[in-house]
Design a protein around this motif. Structure first.
Motif, PDB file in Angstrom:
ATOM      1  N   ALA A 134       0.896  -1.405  -0.147  1.00  0.00           N
ATOM      2  CA  ALA A 134      -0.064  -0.103   0.225  1.00  0.00           C
ATOM      3  C   ALA A 134       0.813   1.267  -0.136  1.00  0.00           C
ATOM      4  O   ALA A 134       0.322   2.086  -0.611  1.00  0.00           O
ATOM      5  CB  ALA A 134      -1.202  -0.053   1.224  1.00  0.00           C
ATOM      6  N   ALA A 135       2.005   1.339   1.369  1.00  0.00           N
ATOM      7  CA  ALA A 135       2.243   2.374   1.006  1.00  0.00           C
ATOM      8  C   ALA A 135       4.086   2.672  -0.641  1.00  0.00           C
ATOM      9  O   ALA A 135       3.540   3.685  -0.901  1.00  0.00           O
ATOM     10  CB  ALA A 135       3.914   1.872   2.362  1.00  0.00           C
TER      11      ALA A 135
ATOM     12  N   ASP B 184       1.362   3.844  -2.563  1.00  0.00           N
ATOM     13  CA  ASP B 184       0.872   5.655  -2.592  1.00  0.00           C
ATOM     14  C   ASP B 184       2.653   6.129  -2.719  1.00  0.00           C
ATOM     15  O   ASP B 184       2.213   7.699  -2.306  1.00  0.00           O
ATOM     16  CB  ASP B 184       1.111   6.002  -1.027  1.00  0.00           C
TER      17      ASP B 184
ATOM     18  N   LYS C 152       9.145   4.179   4.042  1.00  0.00           N
ATOM     19  CA  LYS C 152       8.756   2.511   4.558  1.00  0.00           C
ATOM     20  C   LYS C 152       9.785   2.244   5.529  1.00  0.00           C
ATOM     21  O   LYS C 152       8.599   1.831   6.484  1.00  0.00           O
ATOM     22  CB  LYS C 152       8.797   1.966   3.611  1.00  0.00           C
TER      23      LYS C 152
END
Length: 310
Positions: free
Chosen positions: A200-201, A204, A211
């Motif tokens: 998900a990071a 984005d 992270k």
């Protein structure tokens, strides 16, 4: 309703007593060992810390003299405190950083990762042994591998055991080398972090450093706290490497005179057993204060998922 037959209550009591005795029999080795080798020695050492005792004569009560001497008259004591705090504050963070770095390298899918974990854990198994300490002393002596490598690179050799700071540096390097246990605990923590968070990071647009700072460190913070406390306690009690590398004297110029080594010298070389007992209790208090500080400050930087944050 249940009817208890005549004599039934007595039989039940006997059965219950027999079960209790069986339980007491199973726990008795631990209880006896705890009393004989932990609790009773602790109480005796507290008493001896207020006495003048040299193993050959009966203890003589002198009140708080040992503590007054320690804090106001013994310069070597304060030097051992200084050396120990340098060793702890330099060695523990370096060991944990190196352990986390290696754990992240091993947190990959590979056929050989099991072998790598074993190899990297070996220093922790043998790192505190006498043999490894002797090997470490030979590596850093005048004709050791380190100086030979420096000469090969055109760098002047270093008198590792002729300079107090350099000698302490070799002890810190040895402590960093014993990173295996912390590494395995970090690795277990990394395995528990959901890959979906990193995915998900990445969607984005988060970079690898971001992270690490926003996902890895916060979710690993409880494990970092555990490792930090355990390694701090262990570092305060370090004895074998300092004893072997300095040949039991804390040389040069008391540069490797760790607290535990000075305590040992007072107890078994100078026969000041009462003074050594007082030193042991002060060490216990210092470790307790350090642990309390870590726990108290953890609320500012430790993240608990079950509590929804810090």
């Amino acid at each position: 309703m249940f009817t208890i037959l005549p004599g039934g209550a007595g039989a039940l009591r006997k059965q219950s007593l027999r079960a209790n005795l069986t339980g007491y029999a199973f726990i008795s080795p631990f209880v006896i060992g705890f009393l004989a080798f932990t609790l009773i020695p602790i109480v005796i050492s507290l008493y001896l810390s207020f006495t003048n005792y040299n193993l050959f004569n009966d203890p003589q009560w002198i009140g708080t003299f040992n503590f007054k001497k320690m804090f106001t008259q013994d310069q070597k004591y304060w030097n051992s405190v200084r050396v120990t705090f340098i060793y702890v504050f330099a060695g523990v963070p370096l060991r944990l950083m190196f352990a986390l770095f290696v754990a992240m390298l091993l947190n990959t899918k590979s056929r050989m990762v099991g072998v790598y974990r074993t190899v990297y854990y070996l220093p922790s198994i043998i790192g505190g042994s006498v043999a490894v300490s002797i090997m470490w002393r030979n590596i850093f002596n005048e004709q050791g591998i380190v100086n030979s490598l420096l000469i090969f690179l055109g760098i002047p050799p270093v008198a590792w055991y002729g300079d107090p700071n350099a000698a302490l540096g070799t002890l810190i390097a040895l402590s960093v080398w014993q990173f295996g246990s912390s590494m395995l605990i970090f690795l277990a923590g990394l395995k528990n972090i959901s890959p979906e968070m990193y995915e998900a990071a990445s969607i984005d647009g988060a970079t690898a450093p971001r992270k690490f700072m926003k996902i890895t460190l916060p979710l690993l913070s409880p494990i970092i706290l555990f490792n930090l406390i355990m390694q701090t306690i262990s570092a305060f009690m370090t004895f074998v490497p300092a004893y072997i590398i300095s040949k039991g004297e804390g040389t040069p110029m008391d540069g490797t005179l760790l607290y535990s080594l000075y305590l040992f010298r007072q107890a078994f070389m100078f026969n000041n057993m009462g003074y050594a007992a007082a030193m042991a209790w002060v060490m216990l208090i210092m470790i307790g204060i350090m642990t309390a500080i870590l726990f108290k400050t953890s609320k500012f930087w430790v993240f608990y998922e079950s509590k929804g944050g810090r």
